[in-house]
Design a protein around this motif. Structure first.
Motif, PDB file in Angstrom:
ATOM      1  N   ARG A 270      45.272  29.245  32.085  1.00 18.04           N
ATOM      2  CA  ARG A 270      43.916  29.206  32.662  1.00 18.04           C
ATOM      3  C   ARG A 270      43.945  28.862  34.138  1.00 18.04           C
ATOM      4  NH1 ARG A 270      40.864  23.578  31.893  1.00 18.04           N
ATOM      5  NH2 ARG A 270      42.618  22.196  31.520  1.00 18.04           N
ATOM      6  N   TRP A 271      44.983  28.114  34.588  1.00 20.33           N
ATOM      7  CA  TRP A 271      45.049  27.711  35.994  1.00 20.33           C
ATOM      8  C   TRP A 271      45.313  28.916  36.901  1.00 20.33           C
ATOM      9  CZ3 TRP A 271      42.729  23.453  36.068  1.00 20.33           C
ATOM     10  CH2 TRP A 271      42.973  22.444  35.133  1.00 20.33           C
ATOM     11  N   LEU A 272      45.727  30.033  36.308  1.00 21.67           N
ATOM     12  CA  LEU A 272      46.035  31.220  37.123  1.00 21.67           C
ATOM     13  C   LEU A 272      44.783  31.897  37.663  1.00 21.67           C
ATOM     14  CD1 LEU A 272      48.981  32.726  35.015  1.00 21.67           C
ATOM     15  CD2 LEU A 272      49.126  31.501  37.197  1.00 21.67           C
ATOM     16  N   ASN A 273      43.600  31.343  37.331  1.00 24.87           N
ATOM     17  CA  ASN A 273      42.369  31.969  37.865  1.00 24.87           C
ATOM     18  C   ASN A 273      42.263  31.813  39.375  1.00 24.87           C
ATOM     19  OD1 ASN A 273      41.816  29.252  37.928  1.00 24.87           O
ATOM     20  ND2 ASN A 273      39.664  29.492  37.324  1.00 24.87           N
ATOM     21  N   THR A 274      43.106  30.924  39.948  1.00 19.19           N
ATOM     22  CA  THR A 274      43.084  30.786  41.417  1.00 19.19           C
ATOM     23  C   THR A 274      44.361  31.362  42.045  1.00 19.19           C
ATOM     24  OG1 THR A 274      44.156  28.627  41.253  1.00 19.19           O
ATOM     25  CG2 THR A 274      41.734  28.652  41.248  1.00 19.19           C
ATOM     26  N   TRP A 275      45.121  32.147  41.262  1.00 19.89           N
ATOM     27  CA  TRP A 275      46.448  32.623  41.696  1.00 19.89           C
ATOM     28  C   TRP A 275      46.382  33.261  43.091  1.00 19.89           C
ATOM     29  CZ3 TRP A 275      51.136  31.471  40.743  1.00 19.89           C
ATOM     30  CH2 TRP A 275      52.201  32.347  41.013  1.00 19.89           C
ATOM     31  N   GLY A 389      43.199  48.682  45.210  1.00 19.83           N
ATOM     32  CA  GLY A 389      42.006  48.534  46.046  1.00 19.83           C
ATOM     33  C   GLY A 389      40.909  47.691  45.426  1.00 19.83           C
ATOM     34  N   THR A 390      41.107  47.233  44.191  1.00 15.72           N
ATOM     35  CA  THR A 390      40.071  46.397  43.566  1.00 15.72           C
ATOM     36  C   THR A 390      40.535  44.934  43.572  1.00 15.72           C
ATOM     37  OG1 THR A 390      41.025  46.451  41.361  1.00 15.72           O
ATOM     38  CG2 THR A 390      39.572  48.278  41.964  1.00 15.72           C
ATOM     39  N   ASN A 391      39.572  44.034  43.269  1.00 20.28           N
ATOM     40  CA  ASN A 391      39.912  42.616  43.162  1.00 20.28           C
ATOM     41  C   ASN A 391      39.877  42.174  41.716  1.00 20.28           C
ATOM     42  OD1 ASN A 391      40.573  41.518  45.696  1.00 20.28           O
ATOM     43  ND2 ASN A 391      38.455  41.830  46.361  1.00 20.28           N
ATOM     44  N   VAL A 392      40.136  40.861  41.506  1.00 20.87           N
ATOM     45  CA  VAL A 392      40.018  40.278  40.169  1.00 20.87           C
ATOM     46  C   VAL A 392      38.558  39.869  39.974  1.00 20.87           C
ATOM     47  CG1 VAL A 392      40.638  38.292  38.740  1.00 20.87           C
ATOM     48  CG2 VAL A 392      42.384  39.453  40.116  1.00 20.87           C
ATOM     49  N   ASN A 393      37.950  40.271  38.870  1.00 21.92           N
ATOM     50  CA  ASN A 393      36.574  39.847  38.562  1.00 21.92           C
ATOM     51  C   ASN A 393      36.436  39.645  37.052  1.00 21.92           C
ATOM     52  OD1 ASN A 393      36.772  42.883  39.484  1.00 21.92           O
ATOM     53  ND2 ASN A 393      35.393  42.875  37.707  1.00 21.92           N
ATOM     54  N   ASP A 394      35.316  38.995  36.696  1.00 26.92           N
ATOM     55  CA  ASP A 394      35.002  38.730  35.275  1.00 26.92           C
ATOM     56  C   ASP A 394      36.130  37.997  34.562  1.00 26.92           C
ATOM     57  OD1 ASP A 394      32.348  40.427  34.442  1.00 26.92           O
ATOM     58  OD2 ASP A 394      33.436  41.272  36.167  1.00 26.92           O
ATOM     59  N   CYS A 406      39.169  41.530  34.763  1.00 24.45           N
ATOM     60  CA  CYS A 406      39.019  42.937  35.128  1.00 24.45           C
ATOM     61  C   CYS A 406      39.584  43.156  36.533  1.00 24.45           C
ATOM     62  CB  CYS A 406      37.545  43.328  35.171  1.00 24.45           C
ATOM     63  SG  CYS A 406      36.663  43.184  33.619  1.00 24.45           S
ATOM     64  N   ARG A 407      39.883  44.378  36.839  1.00 20.12           N
ATOM     65  CA  ARG A 407      40.160  44.803  38.195  1.00 20.12           C
ATOM     66  C   ARG A 407      39.077  45.804  38.554  1.00 20.12           C
ATOM     67  NH1 ARG A 407      45.185  44.603  40.386  1.00 20.12           N
ATOM     68  NH2 ARG A 407      44.058  45.276  42.256  1.00 20.12           N
ATOM     69  N   GLY A 408      38.032  45.288  39.303  1.00 16.71           N
ATOM     70  CA  GLY A 408      36.893  46.135  39.601  1.00 16.71           C
ATOM     71  C   GLY A 408      36.336  46.702  38.310  1.00 16.71           C
TER      72      GLY A 408
END
Ligand SMILES: O=C(/C=C/c1ccc(O)c(O)c1)N[C@@H](Cc1ccc(O)cc1)C(=O)NCCCOc1c(-c2ccc(O)c(O)c2)oc2cc(O)cc(O)c2c1=O
Ligand SMILES: [Ca+2]
Length: 484
Positions: A270-275, A389-394, A406-408
């Protein structure tokens, strides 16, 4: 020097450690190009001293005896052919450049191209280098120099290897000549071996004298070589990798250490959400990232426990995360099987490297692991290409070791490293429809050999990853490999 210049739609570098040039060219055409790989790091292509005393250890290739392009991987003609065939297949070549030093004082005095040298006189006639081209007075780096004395780490001999003086105009001329020959043959850049042991200002001079990439190999005009510098730095030495990031990219050793810790169970996923950089990692554009490399998969190079192909489930999980996340420029290690950490590649009784066999299920034989041919790994290269070209979301997590993101609107992945099943209704960010999980299987016609996932109009789907399954992740995306 921080742009790999991958072909459009390609990503990810694979280190084909100790592969022969003809086999690499074949692999570009039959596998890496079609699967969207971006590039290959090859073993040092220049002549090294032959070390039978330790039965041809892998590290003999890090003891140059000349800059002639003759090694156990092949000769200059085979090298040129490999670069041409790989670039034509959309796969770039990056050369492992050993320019800090020449040999130590091995028992035998003969190189892979037949050259000899007089080690004790610092004389390498096949270059030529003589004693005046090496740092003086001769000294050997000892353990505590790393903590106290940057000058000694640069000017003294690394484990007794004859230390070139890159401040010398003649030495610069010979190194630049060697590297420019490779650029003119079509390579896309270099790994700078043992960069920590050379002065940044000398490296800057060398890099700036390199030619632009060869436009006959599909590079845009004015393209500078991609350069990533090996600087083993866990923050406890006098020399910092920050001295090198101003010049070019740097190998980010903390990346593999932290992901190995997380996926081996030492740190919750879970800590990887700030990777990313707030983990103490280099800026994205400076970082060449990897789980393991040729050196630390054998337990050298400090740090802590590193996952390798020997811990398959965790290794595939960490690699999938590396490829699913946008941070860094990832490199996949492709190894030969070993128990003895000194052992070199599979070879016959004459010392010739044995080519990897390609099995009917597309895996490798003859002692080659070919991690890059594992479905759970090559499928994530395609994932990375679709997600470009996308970011990490959701981001979702269960507060411990079940995560998903998700990626975009392009791709979705879920991981389960807990001891209980992941069975959740999650947002996949994908258009409604059916998708094949590219980890547990692949798309075959209009069905899935592994799991299939149905996404509703709200983008949500029931995601199941059992804690006892072969793999700990499920991945779907809008590309042809997954979308039904
Ligand atoms: O284990 C090895 C080889 C390791 C190695 C080789 C290439 C690399 O890119 C690398 O990172 C490590 N070499 C064995 C055997 C050996 C080889 C030559 C020699 O004179 C003595 C012994 C070994 O036990 N080496 C001592 C520990 C590893 O110390 C080495 C390092 C190294 C390790 C940790 C660091 O923080 C660091 O700044 C440098 O870099 C090399 C670079 C080379 O180009 C050639 C080398 O021999 C080495 C190298 O020995
Ligand atoms: Ca040096």
């Amino acid at each position: 020097y921080k742009n790999p210049y991958y072909a459009p739609g390609h990503s990810t570098m694979v280190h084909l450690f100790e592969w022969k040039w003809d086999d690499i060219a074949d692999e570009c055409e039959r596998f890496l190009g079609p699967r969207g790989f971006g590039g290959i790091q090859i073993s040092p292509p220049n002549e090294n001293v032959i070390i039978w005393q330790y039965n041809r250890p892998w590290w003999e290739r890090y003891q140059p005896i000349s800059y002639k392009l003759v090694t156990r991987s092949g000769d200059e003609q085979q090298f040129a052919s490999m670069v041409r065939r790989c670039n034509d297949a959309g796969v770039r070549i990056y050369v492992d450049a050993v320019i800090n030093h020449m040999t130590g004082e091995p028992r035998d005095n003969i190189g892979t191209g037949g050259s000899t040298a007089d080690f004790r006189q610092w004389s390498y006639p096949a270059v030529p280098y003589t004693a005046q081209d090496f740092n003086w007075p001769h000294c050997v780096i000892d353990g505590w120099d790393y903590g106290c004395c940057p000058d000694k780490v640069r000017n003294c001999e690394l484990v007794g290897l004859k230390d070139l003086n890159q401040r010398s105009e003649y030495v610069r001329f010979m190194i630049v000549g060697f590297m420019n020959k490779l650029i003119d043959l079509g390579v896309a850049g270099f790994r700078i071996d043992a960069a920590k042991h050379m002065w940044p200002e000398d490296l800057q001079v060398i890099y700036d004298r390199l030619h632009n990439l060869n436009t006959d190999h599909g590079f845009p005009s004015g393209a500078r070589p991609y350069i990533y510098q090996e600087v083993i730095d866990f923050g406890n030495e006098a020399i910092s990798r920050d001295e090198y990031t101003g010049l070019a990219a740097v190998t980010e050793f903390k990346f593999g250490l932290e992901l190995s810790r997380a996926f081996a169970g030492g740190n919750q996923l879970r800590w990887l959400n700030t990777w990313g950089p707030i983990w103490g990692l280099l800026a994205h554009e400076d970082a060449l990232t990897f789980i393991d490399n040729h050196d630390n998969q054998r337990g050298h190079g400090g740090g802590g426990v590193i996952l390798t192909y020997k811990q398959a489930k965790q290794y595939k999980g960490a690699t999938a995360f590396m490829l699913a996340h946008p941070y860094g420029e990832p490199q996949i290690m492709s190894s030969f099987d070993f128990t003895d950490s000194e052992a070199g590649p599979p070879m016959d009784s004459n010392g010739n490297i044995i080519s990897p066999a390609i099995n009917s299920d597309n895996t490798c034989g003859n002692g080659w692991v070919c991690e890059h041919r594992w479905r759970q790994i090559y499928s994530m290269v395609a994932f990375r290409n679709v997600a470009a070209g996308t970011n990490v979301n959701d981001w979702w997590d269960n507060g411990s070791n079940q995560i998903a993101f998700c990626r975009g609107g392009q791709a979705f992945i879920a991981f389960n490293n807990d001891n209980w099943d992941l069975n959740q209704n999650l947002q996949t960010c994908l258009p409604a429809g059916a998708y094949c999980d590219v980890i547990s299987g692949s798309k075959s016609g209009n069905s899935c050999t592994g799991k299939s996932v149905t996404v509703g109009n709200d983008g949500r789907a029931q995601i199941y990853v059992g804690s006892h399954e072969v793999d700990m992740m499920l991945a779907i995306h809008r590309g042809d490999e997954s979308r039904l």
